[in-house]
Scaffold this motif. Structure first.
Motif, PDB file in Angstrom:
ATOM      1  N   ILE A 200       0.841  -1.121  -0.026  1.00  0.00           N
ATOM      2  CA  ILE A 200      -0.105   0.133  -0.227  1.00  0.00           C
ATOM      3  C   ILE A 200       1.040   1.092  -0.149  1.00  0.00           C
ATOM      4  O   ILE A 200       0.456   2.379  -0.161  1.00  0.00           O
ATOM      5  CB  ILE A 200      -1.166   0.039   1.148  1.00  0.00           C
ATOM      6  N   SER A 201       2.287   0.906   0.239  1.00  0.00           N
ATOM      7  CA  SER A 201       2.955   2.266   0.323  1.00  0.00           C
ATOM      8  C   SER A 201       4.537   1.846   0.142  1.00  0.00           C
ATOM      9  O   SER A 201       4.703   0.632   0.486  1.00  0.00           O
ATOM     10  CB  SER A 201       2.826   3.270   1.504  1.00  0.00           C
ATOM     11  N   GLN A 327       7.587   8.630   1.755  1.00  0.00           N
ATOM     12  CA  GLN A 327       6.676   7.687   1.755  1.00  0.00           C
ATOM     13  C   GLN A 327       5.492   7.912   0.668  1.00  0.00           C
ATOM     14  O   GLN A 327       4.753   8.957   0.539  1.00  0.00           O
ATOM     15  CB  GLN A 327       5.734   7.276   3.025  1.00  0.00           C
ATOM     16  N   SER A 329       2.235   6.585  -1.501  1.00  0.00           N
ATOM     17  CA  SER A 329       1.014   5.822  -1.439  1.00  0.00           C
ATOM     18  C   SER A 329       0.888   5.022  -2.901  1.00  0.00           C
ATOM     19  O   SER A 329       1.278   5.782  -3.829  1.00  0.00           O
ATOM     20  CB  SER A 329      -0.130   6.222  -1.252  1.00  0.00           C
TER      21      SER A 329
END
Ligand code: NAD
Length: 330
Positions: A200-201, A327, A329
């Motif tokens: 998811i990231s 980070q 996504s």
């Protein structure tokens, strides 16, 4: 009748691995070549008995459409050329096997998938580890969960690249060089197949200790966040020999060391099990399984979509490292 394969690009992997493996396959065989190097033609013709009518260059490759000997074109070219020749093959009505990484942008991957769909041909990516029996056991353990739920994972693959005279395409960005595209897709793909989940990231960072020699990423670190808080700590490198997959679970662990090797992968788990390496020919197994999917008209094991998913993440890895490890996504 066996499926007829034409190798497109006769460099190291075609010459040393795929062509010899095609002498061992049961369901497919080497019938044609596409090359831009006229000097290679007589060598390949005499070694593998390839007739003149099955020899093409990059300009004449589209004429393969009228050649019934050839069912599949196998793209074994520098990474940034995968798209162009996959599309030429698909438009010629031939099934396409394309080497990893599928392409160098997600947009290219999407165009390849569209071209193959439009021409009703199969597209499969050369992730040979997904066909390999010990790796398949690791994949099945993501579902059977013998040590309870997954907690974290480590995946690393790379080798010390001497750099040679610095001219090889794998050291240059224009043709899709760099550790991430070359070796990084192994830990990336492993993190996805060993969890059977999509990240998811991602956050990433690149190091380059030899910037004069490497115009591409030399070492790339990337951390993938999966659902349920599972983190995969991954690394790829042209600076050191690394080759390890470890999965830590609630009540135990298992690992492959090496996690990818032509000579077989092996490993062990916390309860004392040993995963004995499969000593057969990995490329022959991969190509036979992919040939059977054509003969039986079944879904291929590693479709274009699987290559696309990795390249979307690779794009995010490069974006993260260009933004100080931010980070991203997915
Ligand atoms: P290589 O450099 O040895 O071979 C590439 C071939 O492409 C050469 O014959 C070269 O002449 C030809 N070529 C055509 N146009 C070119 C151009 N414009 N510039 C440079 N070369 C050109 O590379 P390789 O190691 O055989 O890799 C080929 C592909 O196979 C890559 O996508 C690589 O990732 C993949 N590969 C996969 C595995 C695996 O285990 N699945 C292993 C090795 C390589």
């Amino acid at each position: 009748r066996k499926i007829g394969v034409a190798l497109v690009g006769l460099g190291y992997y075609s010459r040393d691995l795929l062509a010899p493996a095609l002498q061992l396959t049961e369901h497919c065989e080497l019938r044609g070549i596409v090359t831009g190097s006229p000097d290679k033609i007589p060598v390949w013709q005499s070694k593998y008995g390839i007739p003149d009518k099955n020899v093409y260059n990059y300009e004449s490759m589209h004429q393969i459409s009228s050649n019934d000997d050839i069912d599949v074109v196998y793209i074994v070219l520098p990474n940034s050329l995968h798209k162009k020749y996959t599309i030429i093959g698909a438009e010629a009505g031939k099934h396409v096997w394309c080497e990893k990484p599928m392409a160098t942008t997600a947009k290219d991957c999407e165009e390849m998938i569209t071209a193959c769909k439009k021409n009703k041909v199969q597209l499969t990516i050369g992730y040979r580890m997904q066909h390999e029996p010990v790796t398949r056991k690791i994949i099945s353990m993501a579902k059977s969960m013998p040590f309870g739920s997954l907690e974290k994972l480590k995946a690393e693959a790379g080798f010390r690249h001497g750099g040679g005279d610095g001219t090889h395409w794998k050291l240059h960005p224009e043709l899709g060089g760099g550790a991430m595209f070359d070796m990084g897709v192994y830990p990336l793909n492993a993190a996805r197949y060993a969890t059977q989940m999509e990240p998811i990231s991602v956050s990433a960072r690149i190091e380059n200790s030899r910037p004069d020699l490497f115009k591409v990423d030399e070492t790339t670190y990337f951390d993938l966040e999966f659902p349920k808080g599972i983190i995969a700590t991954c690394k790829t490198s042209f600076a050191e020999n690394i080759n390890h997959l470890r999965v830590d679970c609630q009540s135990g662990w298992y690992e492959l060391k090496p996690m990818q090797s032509y000579r077989g992968v092996g490993g062990k788990s916390s309860d004392g099990q040993i995963f004995e390496p499969f000593l057969g020919n990995q490329q022959a197994r991969q190509m036979d399984e992919d040939a059977l999917a054509i003969i039986q008209k079944t879904q291929v094991l590693v479709p274009g979509d699987e290559g696309l998913k990795d390249i979307r993440i690779v794009e995010a890895i490069f974006r993260s490292s260009a933004n100080g490890g931010k980070q991203i996504s997915l």
